[in-house]
Design an enzyme around this catalytic site. Sequence first.
Site, mmCIF file in Angstrom:
data_model
loop_
_atom_site.group_PDB
_atom_site.id
_atom_site.type_symbol
_atom_site.label_atom_id
_atom_site.label_comp_id
_atom_site.label_asym_id
_atom_site.label_seq_id
_atom_site.Cartn_x
_atom_site.Cartn_y
_atom_site.Cartn_z
ATOM 1 N N HIS A 22 -17.785 19.372 30.243
ATOM 2 C CA HIS A 22 -18.804 20.276 30.562
ATOM 3 C C HIS A 22 -18.957 20.672 31.787
ATOM 4 O O HIS A 22 -20.119 21.133 32.287
ATOM 5 C CB HIS A 22 -19.981 19.725 30.706
ATOM 6 C CG HIS A 22 -20.227 18.059 29.508
ATOM 7 N ND1 HIS A 22 -20.601 18.492 28.286
ATOM 8 C CD2 HIS A 22 -19.571 17.484 29.699
ATOM 9 C CE1 HIS A 22 -20.443 17.473 27.790
ATOM 10 N NE2 HIS A 22 -19.842 16.066 27.864
ATOM 11 N N GLU A 26 -29.829 12.968 22.060
ATOM 12 C CA GLU A 26 -30.191 14.344 21.379
ATOM 13 C C GLU A 26 -29.504 14.187 20.663
ATOM 14 O O GLU A 26 -28.110 12.970 20.020
ATOM 15 C CB GLU A 26 -29.907 15.277 22.357
ATOM 16 C CG GLU A 26 -31.189 15.615 22.832
ATOM 17 C CD GLU A 26 -30.638 17.285 23.762
ATOM 18 O OE1 GLU A 26 -31.650 17.339 24.587
ATOM 19 O OE2 GLU A 26 -29.703 17.756 23.817
ATOM 20 N N LYS A 44 -35.365 16.250 32.230
ATOM 21 C CA LYS A 44 -35.078 17.055 31.282
ATOM 22 C C LYS A 44 -35.501 16.474 29.690
ATOM 23 O O LYS A 44 -35.972 17.623 29.125
ATOM 24 C CB LYS A 44 -33.686 16.776 31.278
ATOM 25 C CG LYS A 44 -32.393 17.633 31.733
ATOM 26 C CD LYS A 44 -30.962 17.001 30.932
ATOM 27 C CE LYS A 44 -29.513 17.766 31.161
ATOM 28 N NZ LYS A 44 -29.487 17.497 32.801
ATOM 29 N N ARG A 57 -32.269 28.839 39.643
ATOM 30 C CA ARG A 57 -31.946 29.304 40.448
ATOM 31 C C ARG A 57 -31.087 30.431 40.197
ATOM 32 O O ARG A 57 -31.074 30.620 39.070
ATOM 33 C CB ARG A 57 -30.451 29.061 41.212
ATOM 34 C CG ARG A 57 -29.879 28.002 40.086
ATOM 35 C CD ARG A 57 -29.108 26.442 40.969
ATOM 36 N NE ARG A 57 -28.168 26.117 40.277
ATOM 37 C CZ ARG A 57 -26.988 25.836 39.156
ATOM 38 N NH1 ARG A 57 -27.418 27.405 39.591
ATOM 39 N NH2 ARG A 57 -26.771 25.016 38.658
#
Length: 649
Positions: A234, A200, A116, A296
Amino acid sequence: MFDTILIANRGEIACRVMETARDMGVRVVAVYSDADRGAKHVQMADVAIHIGGSAPAESYLRGEAIIAAALETGAQAIHPGYGFLSENPEFVADVEAAGLIFIGPSAEAIRAMGLKDAAKALMEEAGVPVVPGYHGENQEPGYLAEQAGAIGYPVLIKAVAGGGGKGMRLVEKPEDFADALASAQGEAATAFGNSDVLIEKFVQQPRHIEVQVFGDGERAVHLFERDCSLQRRHQKVIEEAPAPGMTGEMRAAMGDAAVRAAEAIGYKGAGTVEFIVDGSGGLRPDGFWFMEMNTRLQVEHPVTEAITGVDLVEWQLRVASGEGLPKRQDELRITGHAFEARLYAEDVPKGFLPATGRLAHLAFPGGTRSDSGVRTGDEISPFYDPMIAKLITHGPSRAAALRKLARALERCEVAGTVTNLAFLGALAGHAGFAKGNVDTGLIARDLEALVVAPQAGAHEVALAGLAALGLLEVQAPATGFALWAPLRRAVQLRHEGEDVTVYVHGRGANAHDVEVGGELIEARRIGGRWMLGDQVAPDVAVTGELVTVFSQYGLAFEVIDPLVRDAMAGGDMDLIEAPMPGLVKAVLAQPGQQVAEGDRLAVLEAMKMEHSLLAARDGTVEAVLVEEGAQVEAGAALIKLAEDGEAAA
């Protein structure tokens, strides 16, 4: 076009890819594990090759065995589906080294988006907006705490190699940062072998909106957006396309950003660029930021197919075989609205605990797309994700598509395992969701109302009693009169932990009077269909001692033998048992240890998730009955507490 492809996957996605390949005249090779020997995808394939044991590490993660199967069967290409090896760049390189084609992006593109922090840096260079945060290499806790303070609380700690919510923690206050960081790093190390994290800014009222992209290695197009904001921990629950409240200006901005992201890495095939969106003031072009790219096909790709009329798997096969992009950007259009609901075998009232079991009955409503890798009689295995199906509806408007979804969920029939059907139905009927007021916190805020277990009414209990006695069959046994008097029978049922006795007065093969809690209900077969009073009886499935009435998303009744009573009624608070089959990941208790109610005593890994087993009371550990690394069945005794007043041996 290829003559033969191998699908390096199982379940729903393997079946989905096979359907398109078969329509295109492409021969399909399946691979399977011990647990999947009789699976649906195996029976659908032209050829099936056994590749190992039930655990993914022994089968679907064995790249060398999958490549060998492709070479043995004459396949020219391998489709990875999603999950397992689909985003493993080493597997892609091995596939190509063997002279085969990987139906997906290059190993370099997967690597570019695999971590990430590196992906965010790359996206910044490409002009894609990125959430403010720290993505550096310094992982010293004090330094990370300083960065969190500079970004401003609340912040989100995320594993750089993460996915599926693992290694992710929300921190709202500086004093909570250290503990959250240690927890996130520990979970990341266990799940991914990499404890590094990034920090973040946490977006208020966040929405999760992603853009479907498709590239040929040089150019890319986008097939518009999907809203995946309805999430629990999530994990996506219901997805839709297009996103509610989306404006033309914002759609163009997000689409352009997603295409820039794909072209920056020379992307080939189907991919998804995920954005976090600030929904607090409505959707606006300066209120979205790159989150990650999934290199994907996504689980939720059917909603994009529904609104565009595009078969994304067909596009994958065509582009991988050397053809160019099937359509230009200006040839793509949105038609109507679509929803997808993920149907899982899980016990919602018990905290969405993954469930196993044999599907005694499985039926999906007509007029609804149902992507499934299981059938009636199949086993929900503890080794894999417990998804039963994806239900997809499409309509001319959002309201129409949502009504169709709600109706489809009501008519879906599953027996043999607990499911999240009622939870999905509650979401489909949620007033705020119906208005398009969605964000990633909706489920958590309204969870208590969404997980209320349906309560069986007298008519449903009566029907279960008739089914338990075999009186709904065309040639029902022991019906009619005995000694010139109506035959009276009784059966005891258990529903949601409560017992009820049903009394049936037989008045003939097609007529019974049923007594439930003092209420008398007339059951009559008219025109071949049973009526309970003036109501048409729903369908019923009977499997052994389990009766499922297909009302309120499925009501399960256990038939109780009056000679058998549960000696452990109320539960044994001294014994910690495995709630499902799984792997004992950690044993945290030792004989003689003093524990308090709620303390973690062991960790069980099942259905790709970790589950903490807690002490039900204060006490002393008497014995540890299992070792770390053991594979256990549901109900296996793991840890025993000493009886009150006794010391551990």
